[in-house]
Design a protein around this motif. Structure first.
Motif, PDB file in Angstrom:
ATOM      1  N   SER A  17       0.901  -1.180  -0.025  1.00 31.45           N
ATOM      2  CA  SER A  17      -0.135   0.097   0.063  1.00 31.45           C
ATOM      3  C   SER A  17       0.798   1.141   0.036  1.00 31.45           C
ATOM      4  O   SER A  17       2.096   1.278   0.380  1.00 31.45           O
ATOM      5  N   SER A  22      -5.557   5.966   4.221  1.00 33.13           N
ATOM      6  CA  SER A  22      -6.577   5.444   3.717  1.00 33.13           C
ATOM      7  C   SER A  22      -6.157   4.003   3.124  1.00 33.13           C
ATOM      8  O   SER A  22      -6.861   2.974   3.139  1.00 33.13           O
ATOM      9  N   ALA A  23      -5.112   3.899   2.408  1.00 37.47           N
ATOM     10  CA  ALA A  23      -4.309   2.865   1.903  1.00 37.47           C
ATOM     11  C   ALA A  23      -4.048   2.007   2.910  1.00 37.47           C
ATOM     12  O   ALA A  23      -4.133   0.572   2.678  1.00 37.47           O
ATOM     13  N   ARG A  24      -3.580   2.266   4.031  1.00 39.00           N
ATOM     14  CA  ARG A  24      -2.937   1.445   4.991  1.00 39.00           C
ATOM     15  C   ARG A  24      -4.039   0.797   5.694  1.00 39.00           C
ATOM     16  O   ARG A  24      -3.932  -0.388   5.885  1.00 39.00           O
ATOM     17  N   LYS A  27      -5.427  -1.773   3.310  1.00 38.13           N
ATOM     18  CA  LYS A  27      -4.486  -3.085   3.371  1.00 38.13           C
ATOM     19  C   LYS A  27      -4.869  -4.043   4.696  1.00 38.13           C
ATOM     20  O   LYS A  27      -4.723  -5.170   4.560  1.00 38.13           O
ATOM     21  N   LEU A  48      -2.201  -0.922  -3.427  1.00 40.84           N
ATOM     22  CA  LEU A  48      -3.418  -0.431  -2.987  1.00 40.84           C
ATOM     23  C   LEU A  48      -2.894   0.957  -3.007  1.00 40.84           C
ATOM     24  O   LEU A  48      -1.835   1.266  -2.196  1.00 40.84           O
ATOM     25  N   GLY A  49      -3.305   2.107  -3.975  1.00 42.02           N
ATOM     26  CA  GLY A  49      -2.730   3.449  -3.904  1.00 42.02           C
ATOM     27  C   GLY A  49      -3.061   4.271  -5.212  1.00 42.02           C
ATOM     28  O   GLY A  49      -3.914   3.791  -5.964  1.00 42.02           O
ATOM     29  N   LEU A  73      -6.514   4.010  -4.828  1.00 46.11           N
ATOM     30  CA  LEU A  73      -6.849   4.716  -3.553  1.00 46.11           C
ATOM     31  C   LEU A  73      -6.002   6.034  -3.816  1.00 46.11           C
ATOM     32  O   LEU A  73      -5.713   6.758  -2.838  1.00 46.11           O
ATOM     33  N   PHE A  83     -11.401   0.417  -6.642  1.00 47.18           N
ATOM     34  CA  PHE A  83     -11.347  -0.371  -5.294  1.00 47.18           C
ATOM     35  C   PHE A  83     -12.596  -0.631  -4.935  1.00 47.18           C
ATOM     36  O   PHE A  83     -13.347  -0.123  -4.857  1.00 47.18           O
TER      37      PHE A  83
END
Length: 262
Positions: A17, A22-24, A27, A48-49, A73, A83
């Motif tokens: 991520s 938001s990405a973390r 994940k 994710l990102g 994301l 997503f």
């Protein structure tokens, strides 16, 4: 082409991520739902990102030959899918594969040091002072432009042709065209030169004229080499990257659509 038949066991997923909250958080939720393994042990890497994170994931897994499925994301997300937390395994089963070859840049600086870097989108040269850069351009050993006065010049892959290349008024290249885009950045002389379409097998060589008075930096995606005197760009035919896309978000279709944006 689907990743695997529905009767096969589910793939082992490694989630990576961006550093944004938001990405973390996404994940952590996805790992709880689908499990997690290291990228070395994974069948598929899920990124994710935004596009920057996707490029980073591709570079980190370049030698592992792992398929990468991105979920957006970030902001633009040109190289990523929409997503959604649910239904990921089914989406991966139906995903289409897109194979990409990156560019290989060999840059020699004023100290004679040669640095080799790969680029998925483009290799760019930029002036590093207030004065315009003066660059000689050769293709397959034949000098095509003895002296280009410009802010810079770039070589873009089809996948990268919709990125900085497009902003520099370069052409959009379909994935299967077998071409690279050679695009000037604010060319002053010859003023009417707008670039060229080259075969993917081309070897492009840039020679910096008067590099001490008019210094130039070279960048391969996010890696920059300062004070270059010569830069060679070829397609890295020994490296094949696999991206996965939902059928409705196929990369080739996205590139085609970009050519009809008013």
């Amino acid at each position: 082409m689907a990743v695997r038949p529905s009767s096969s066991p589910p793939p082992r997923l490694a989630f990576v991520s961006a550093a944004t909250p938001s990405a973390r958080e996404a994940k952590a939720r996805l790992e709880k739902r689908y499990g997690k393994v290291t990228t070395a042990d994974a069948d598929i890497v899920v990124a994710l990102g935004g596009d920057g994170l996707m490029l980073q994931a591709l570079h980190h897994n370049m030698r592992r030959l792992k398929p990468i499925y991105g979920m957006n994301l970030g902001t633009v997300g040109f190289l990523l899918n929409t997503f959604r937390e649910t239904g990921l395994l089914e989406r991966l089963r139906k995903a289409r594969q897109v194979m990409l070859n990156p560019l290989r840049m060999i840059a020699v600086d004023t100290r004679g040091k040669a640095t080799e870097v790969t680029a998925i989108n483009e290799v760019s040269l930029f002036r590093s002072s207030r004065q315009t850069a003066r660059i000689a351009v050769a293709v397959d050993g034949k000098k095509r432009l003895p002296e280009l006065h410009c802010d810079g010049v770039l070589v873009a892959t089809p996948a990268g042709s919709t990125a900085y290349n497009l902003s520099a008024h370069g052409p959009i290249l379909p994935l299967g065209a077998g071409l690279l885009a050679l695009t000037p950045i604010n060319a002053f002389r010859p003023r009417r030169w707008r670039g060229a379409l080259l075969s993917r097998t081309s070897r492009v060589e840039f020679t910096i004229l008067d590099p001490r008075k008019r210094p130039v930096a070279a960048a391969a995606d996010s890696v920059e080499i300062a004070n270059v005197v010569k830069v060679t760009v070829t397609e890295a035919t020994d490296i094949r990257l696999t991206l996965l896309f939902d059928p409705e978000h196929d990369l080739e279709e996205r590139i085609l659509k970009e050519q009809f944006v008013p």
